[in-house]
Design a protein around this motif. Structure first.
Motif, PDB file in Angstrom:
ATOM      1  N   PHE A 100     -45.619  39.166 -40.318  1.00  0.00           N
ATOM      2  CA  PHE A 100     -45.207  40.497 -40.778  1.00  0.00           C
ATOM      3  C   PHE A 100     -44.583  40.417 -42.173  1.00  0.00           C
ATOM      4  O   PHE A 100     -44.854  41.253 -43.046  1.00  0.00           O
ATOM      5  N   THR A 101     -43.753  39.423 -42.406  1.00  0.00           N
ATOM      6  CA  THR A 101     -43.046  39.291 -43.681  1.00  0.00           C
ATOM      7  C   THR A 101     -44.008  38.974 -44.823  1.00  0.00           C
ATOM      8  O   THR A 101     -43.949  39.586 -45.891  1.00  0.00           O
ATOM      9  N   VAL A 102     -44.906  38.012 -44.596  1.00  0.00           N
ATOM     10  CA  VAL A 102     -45.878  37.649 -45.635  1.00  0.00           C
ATOM     11  C   VAL A 102     -46.809  38.829 -45.930  1.00  0.00           C
ATOM     12  O   VAL A 102     -47.130  39.122 -47.088  1.00  0.00           O
ATOM     13  N   ALA A 103     -47.238  39.534 -44.876  1.00  0.00           N
ATOM     14  CA  ALA A 103     -48.109  40.693 -45.071  1.00  0.00           C
ATOM     15  C   ALA A 103     -47.383  41.812 -45.816  1.00  0.00           C
ATOM     16  O   ALA A 103     -48.001  42.547 -46.604  1.00  0.00           O
ATOM     17  N   SER A 104     -46.091  41.961 -45.587  1.00  0.00           N
ATOM     18  CA  SER A 104     -45.321  42.971 -46.321  1.00  0.00           C
ATOM     19  C   SER A 104     -45.358  42.683 -47.818  1.00  0.00           C
ATOM     20  O   SER A 104     -45.502  43.600 -48.647  1.00  0.00           O
ATOM     21  N   LEU A 105     -45.227  41.415 -48.173  1.00  0.00           N
ATOM     22  CA  LEU A 105     -45.335  41.030 -49.580  1.00  0.00           C
ATOM     23  C   LEU A 105     -46.733  41.359 -50.110  1.00  0.00           C
ATOM     24  O   LEU A 105     -46.885  41.877 -51.229  1.00  0.00           O
ATOM     25  N   GLY A 106     -47.767  41.087 -49.303  1.00  0.00           N
ATOM     26  CA  GLY A 106     -49.132  41.412 -49.707  1.00  0.00           C
ATOM     27  C   GLY A 106     -49.340  42.895 -49.919  1.00  0.00           C
ATOM     28  O   GLY A 106     -50.055  43.312 -50.847  1.00  0.00           O
ATOM     29  N   CYS A 107     -48.727  43.735 -49.072  1.00  0.00           N
ATOM     30  CA  CYS A 107     -48.833  45.187 -49.243  1.00  0.00           C
ATOM     31  C   CYS A 107     -48.252  45.622 -50.589  1.00  0.00           C
ATOM     32  O   CYS A 107     -48.825  46.467 -51.290  1.00  0.00           O
ATOM     33  N   ALA A 108     -47.120  45.062 -50.948  1.00  0.00           N
ATOM     34  CA  ALA A 108     -46.469  45.430 -52.206  1.00  0.00           C
ATOM     35  C   ALA A 108     -47.314  45.029 -53.407  1.00  0.00           C
ATOM     36  O   ALA A 108     -47.252  45.681 -54.459  1.00  0.00           O
ATOM     37  N   LEU A 109     -48.099  43.968 -53.267  1.00  0.00           N
ATOM     38  CA  LEU A 109     -48.898  43.465 -54.382  1.00  0.00           C
ATOM     39  C   LEU A 109     -50.301  44.056 -54.421  1.00  0.00           C
ATOM     40  O   LEU A 109     -51.066  43.763 -55.350  1.00  0.00           O
ATOM     41  N   ALA A 110     -50.676  44.874 -53.439  1.00  0.00           N
ATOM     42  CA  ALA A 110     -52.030  45.427 -53.368  1.00  0.00           C
ATOM     43  C   ALA A 110     -52.312  46.307 -54.586  1.00  0.00           C
ATOM     44  O   ALA A 110     -51.478  47.114 -54.990  1.00  0.00           O
ATOM     45  N   ALA A 121     -53.283  45.974 -41.937  1.00  0.00           N
ATOM     46  CA  ALA A 121     -53.803  45.540 -40.637  1.00  0.00           C
ATOM     47  C   ALA A 121     -53.235  44.177 -40.252  1.00  0.00           C
ATOM     48  O   ALA A 121     -52.872  43.954 -39.086  1.00  0.00           O
ATOM     49  N   VAL A 122     -53.117  43.265 -41.222  1.00  0.00           N
ATOM     50  CA  VAL A 122     -52.503  41.961 -40.953  1.00  0.00           C
ATOM     51  C   VAL A 122     -51.039  42.153 -40.563  1.00  0.00           C
ATOM     52  O   VAL A 122     -50.527  41.499 -39.639  1.00  0.00           O
ATOM     53  N   GLN A 123     -50.363  43.048 -41.254  1.00  0.00           N
ATOM     54  CA  GLN A 123     -48.978  43.361 -40.917  1.00  0.00           C
ATOM     55  C   GLN A 123     -48.891  43.878 -39.480  1.00  0.00           C
ATOM     56  O   GLN A 123     -47.961  43.539 -38.740  1.00  0.00           O
ATOM     57  N   GLY A 124     -49.896  44.674 -39.080  1.00  0.00           N
ATOM     58  CA  GLY A 124     -49.931  45.184 -37.714  1.00  0.00           C
ATOM     59  C   GLY A 124     -50.105  44.097 -36.677  1.00  0.00           C
ATOM     60  O   GLY A 124     -49.565  44.187 -35.566  1.00  0.00           O
ATOM     61  N   VAL A 125     -50.858  43.045 -37.012  1.00  0.00           N
ATOM     62  CA  VAL A 125     -51.008  41.909 -36.093  1.00  0.00           C
ATOM     63  C   VAL A 125     -49.650  41.243 -35.869  1.00  0.00           C
ATOM     64  O   VAL A 125     -49.268  40.927 -34.728  1.00  0.00           O
ATOM     65  N   GLY A 126     -48.907  41.026 -36.957  1.00  0.00           N
ATOM     66  CA  GLY A 126     -47.568  40.462 -36.811  1.00  0.00           C
ATOM     67  C   GLY A 126     -46.670  41.361 -35.983  1.00  0.00           C
ATOM     68  O   GLY A 126     -45.897  40.884 -35.134  1.00  0.00           O
ATOM     69  N   ALA A 127     -46.787  42.665 -36.203  1.00  0.00           N
ATOM     70  CA  ALA A 127     -45.987  43.615 -35.432  1.00  0.00           C
ATOM     71  C   ALA A 127     -46.329  43.558 -33.953  1.00  0.00           C
ATOM     72  O   ALA A 127     -45.446  43.658 -33.093  1.00  0.00           O
ATOM     73  N   ALA A 128     -47.607  43.393 -33.627  1.00  0.00           N
ATOM     74  CA  ALA A 128     -48.017  43.313 -32.220  1.00  0.00           C
ATOM     75  C   ALA A 128     -47.371  42.111 -31.528  1.00  0.00           C
ATOM     76  O   ALA A 128     -46.921  42.213 -30.383  1.00  0.00           O
ATOM     77  N   LEU A 129     -47.344  40.976 -32.222  1.00  0.00           N
ATOM     78  CA  LEU A 129     -46.703  39.796 -31.643  1.00  0.00           C
ATOM     79  C   LEU A 129     -45.226  40.066 -31.366  1.00  0.00           C
ATOM     80  O   LEU A 129     -44.690  39.683 -30.317  1.00  0.00           O
ATOM     81  N   PHE A 183     -42.218  48.000 -48.774  1.00  0.00           N
ATOM     82  CA  PHE A 183     -42.730  46.763 -48.183  1.00  0.00           C
ATOM     83  C   PHE A 183     -41.915  45.547 -48.610  1.00  0.00           C
ATOM     84  O   PHE A 183     -41.638  44.659 -47.793  1.00  0.00           O
ATOM     85  N   LEU A 184     -41.516  45.496 -49.873  1.00  0.00           N
ATOM     86  CA  LEU A 184     -40.750  44.343 -50.356  1.00  0.00           C
ATOM     87  C   LEU A 184     -39.414  44.200 -49.641  1.00  0.00           C
ATOM     88  O   LEU A 184     -38.913  43.089 -49.458  1.00  0.00           O
ATOM     89  N   ILE A 185     -38.830  45.328 -49.211  1.00  0.00           N
ATOM     90  CA  ILE A 185     -37.534  45.274 -48.539  1.00  0.00           C
ATOM     91  C   ILE A 185     -37.624  44.477 -47.241  1.00  0.00           C
ATOM     92  O   ILE A 185     -36.628  43.916 -46.754  1.00  0.00           O
ATOM     93  N   ASN A 186     -38.826  44.393 -46.664  1.00  0.00           N
ATOM     94  CA  ASN A 186     -39.003  43.640 -45.424  1.00  0.00           C
ATOM     95  C   ASN A 186     -38.883  42.132 -45.623  1.00  0.00           C
ATOM     96  O   ASN A 186     -38.592  41.397 -44.670  1.00  0.00           O
ATOM     97  N   VAL A 187     -39.142  41.672 -46.842  1.00  0.00           N
ATOM     98  CA  VAL A 187     -39.219  40.225 -47.070  1.00  0.00           C
ATOM     99  C   VAL A 187     -37.880  39.530 -46.823  1.00  0.00           C
ATOM    100  O   VAL A 187     -37.812  38.600 -46.006  1.00  0.00           O
ATOM    101  N   PRO A 188     -36.776  39.933 -47.484  1.00  0.00           N
ATOM    102  CA  PRO A 188     -35.514  39.246 -47.189  1.00  0.00           C
ATOM    103  C   PRO A 188     -35.038  39.461 -45.756  1.00  0.00           C
ATOM    104  O   PRO A 188     -34.482  38.551 -45.135  1.00  0.00           O
ATOM    105  N   ILE A 189     -35.290  40.657 -45.216  1.00  0.00           N
ATOM    106  CA  ILE A 189     -34.879  40.923 -43.836  1.00  0.00           C
ATOM    107  C   ILE A 189     -35.668  40.032 -42.874  1.00  0.00           C
ATOM    108  O   ILE A 189     -35.118  39.478 -41.917  1.00  0.00           O
ATOM    109  N   GLY A 190     -36.957  39.887 -43.131  1.00  0.00           N
ATOM    110  CA  GLY A 190     -37.785  39.036 -42.288  1.00  0.00           C
ATOM    111  C   GLY A 190     -37.348  37.583 -42.337  1.00  0.00           C
ATOM    112  O   GLY A 190     -37.332  36.896 -41.308  1.00  0.00           O
ATOM    113  N   ILE A 191     -36.986  37.103 -43.518  1.00  0.00           N
ATOM    114  CA  ILE A 191     -36.513  35.721 -43.652  1.00  0.00           C
ATOM    115  C   ILE A 191     -35.224  35.524 -42.853  1.00  0.00           C
ATOM    116  O   ILE A 191     -35.046  34.512 -42.154  1.00  0.00           O
ATOM    117  N   ILE A 192     -34.326  36.493 -42.927  1.00  0.00           N
ATOM    118  CA  ILE A 192     -33.071  36.415 -42.161  1.00  0.00           C
ATOM    119  C   ILE A 192     -33.364  36.408 -40.663  1.00  0.00           C
ATOM    120  O   ILE A 192     -32.773  35.627 -39.894  1.00  0.00           O
TER     121      ILE A 192
END
Length: 535
Positions: A100-110, A121-129, A183-192
């Motif tokens: 989810f975190t890596v995909a969030s970074l990808g969304c911001a860079l799209a 969709a990749v972010q959604g796969v992480g969310a499903a897990l 989307f970028l806001i998810n990155v530090p939160i995801g790492i934590i």
């Protein structure tokens, strides 16, 4: 599928070496993940207008920004729960959060709408897990039934709060620093969250974990994907076109195959004998209907606030506060009082409140301001907060102990499918209503006493832009020779978009009203037939 996150007896599955040692930290870690997941379902509403402008996206592209995320969640959630039982819930939580975190970074860079939707969709796969293992992790951390009930109440309140807070948080980020930051806001939160999971969350597995039902997962995906695509593109392709009919046929055939497979599979991802229990079906239906009507409709309301009423994303988020605060205020006490409220009354009452709130949001016209939506937003938000909490908690009370995990997973899946279908279906309703109103308005467009003849090609461009939710931004498509008609076109844009929003709210209200009746009747069938209604 006895081990799929069974929440009420999961303490029996925990070995001595894996006994929970940090239950509060586990709850906090899981709630961080769930807050991010639910926030990402509604936070994009405030960014849709900016994404549309930045990436030159159509309405269908914007619908996929939402549905590309929720569709994998709906299709994979139950399978993810099974994988967590077999591979370890903590391990799957970390894998899901990392994805989810890596995909969030990808969304911001799209750099385009297609790229954004693929990474969503990749972010959604992480969310499903994450969805699949979240409640089982909480249950494993709180083996005492009383403490577990309170923890699950907090969990439900967090879900409701995040769903409601999305537009405000998204509006603040988009206005201050750009849509990429939702989307970028998810990155530090995801790492934590990953660090907390490594440090504090205890691993747990099921002693009798069933194998994953990959065939069922594939068939459910093949049911949802073509069906949603047909709904999103139906207006553009034509509802009687070969493509739409073919996609619909594939979806229906896959659904029938899914039902047939789940009935005969040794380890189904979803035991349909559970779904056909009327009391449980009511619970899943309420989750589906609330998400598919009110939550889905907030995306179109956000577009209206920004593109038609001219508010920036933060201002639009502030104007969503009546819904946000109402859900935030209602959810916690409902969670605390849940065991004292008869579900057979509280659930249909909450759905009726959602239906009433949506109905109060109808009646907009070209002169409407945002205050028109205050009463409906307050009422709808209250209903949404109540339904979210009740549906999450009552899933555990309508079924026997060994199906508790599957029950909660099924309710969450119903909620995600509701968002997927609601965004697609209400989008079709919006585009159709706007196109009809815009077409009639352009045919009778006048400046003073003069009728303005808009060429068919130009009229099609304007109608398509309005159908995509462009609102007052449609003026950007007006050529110089029609400068004198700009005021009239501006009024037409406001009126046509308002009619589209009215159609969305009225359709949502009607669906929620039908769901209210069904949710009221179904538990009473159970009570008469099997005595399973406990309250």
């Amino acid at each position: 599928m006895a081990g799929t996150g069974s929440l009420t007896d999961v303490s029996d599955e925990i070995t001595a070496e894996s006994a929970p040692t940090h239950p509060t930290a586990t709850l906090v870690t899981v709630c961080i993940g769930m807050f991010m997941l639910m926030l990402d379902m509604t936070i994009v509403a405030a960014a849709l207008a900016n994404i549309q402008t930045s990436l030159d996206a159509s309405l269908s592209g914007l619908q996929w920004v939402v549905d590309a995320y929720t569709l994998p969640v709906a299709a994979l959630l139950l399978t993810a729960a099974t994988l967590g039982d077999r591979l370890g819930r903590r391990r799957l939580y970390i894998a899901g959060m990392a994805t989810f975190t890596v995909a969030s970074l990808g969304c911001a860079l799209a750099d385009g709408i297609v790229a954004l939707n693929i990474v969503r969709a990749v972010q959604g796969v992480g969310a499903a897990l994450l969805f699949g293992v979240s409640l089982p992790l909480v249950a494993a951390a709180f083996p005492d039934p009383t403490k577990r009930a309170k923890a699950i109440g907090v969990y439900g309140a967090v879900m409701a709060s995040a769903t409601a807070a999305g537009p405000l948080v998204g509006g603040a980020l988009v206005t201050a620093i750009g849509w990429e930051w939702i989307f970028l806001i998810n990155v530090p939160i995801g790492i934590i969250a990953v660090a907390l999971a490594y440090r504090y969350v205890t691993e747990s597995r099921a002693d009798r974990a069933a194998p994953a039902d990959w065939a069922g997962t594939g068939l459910l995906t093949l049911t949802l994907l073509p069906g949603v695509l047909a709904l999103i593109e139906g207006n553009a392709w034509g509802w009687s076109s070969a493509r739409v009919i073919g996609l619909g046929a594939v979806s229906i055939t896959s659904l029938l195959a899914f039902v047939a497979w789940e009935l005969r599979a040794a380890h189904p991802m979803l035991d349909l004998r559970l779904i056909i229990r009327p009391a449980f079906a009511a619970n899943a239906l309420a989750a589906f209907a609330a998400a598919g009507t009110l939550v889905a409709a907030t995306n179109f309301l956000a577009l209206y606030f920004i593109n038609t009423l001219g508010h920036d994303p933060f201002q639009a988020g502030l104007r969503a506060l009546p819904l946000t605060l109402s859900a935030l205020v209602v959810a916690p006490p409902i969670a605390v009082l849940h065991d004292r409220l008869p579900v057979r009354w509280s659930l249909p009452t909450s759905m009726a409140v959602v239906a009433a709130g949506l109905w109060l949001c109808t009646g907009a016209d070209a002169a409407t301001t945002w205050t028109h939506f205050i009463a409906g937003s307050i009422l709808g938000g209250a209903g949404l907060g109540a339904v979210t909490v009740i549906a999450s908690q009552s899933a555990l009370t309508f079924v026997e102990v060994d199906r508790a995990g599957m029950a909660t997973g099924a309710v969450n899946t119903a909620r995600q499918i509701g968002i997927v279908v609601g965004v697609a279906g209400l989008g079709a309703v919006f585009s159709s209503a706007v196109a009809t109103e815009a077409g009639a308005g352009l045919a009778a467009l006048t400046v003073g006493t003069m009728t303005v003849a808009v060429p068919d090609e130009q009229a099609a461009v304007l109608t398509e832009a309005l159908g995509s939710g462009a609102g007052q931004r449609v003026i950007e498509f007006v050529p110089d020779q029609f400068a004198a008609a700009v005021p009239a076109l501006s009024e037409l844009a406001g009126g046509a978009t308002a009619q589209g929003l009215n159609a969305v709210m009225a359709t949502g209200s009607a669906i929620a009203a039908v769901a209210t009746v069904a949710v009221f009747v179904l538990p009473r069938i159970t009570g008469r037939r099997a005595g399973l209604t406990r309250r």
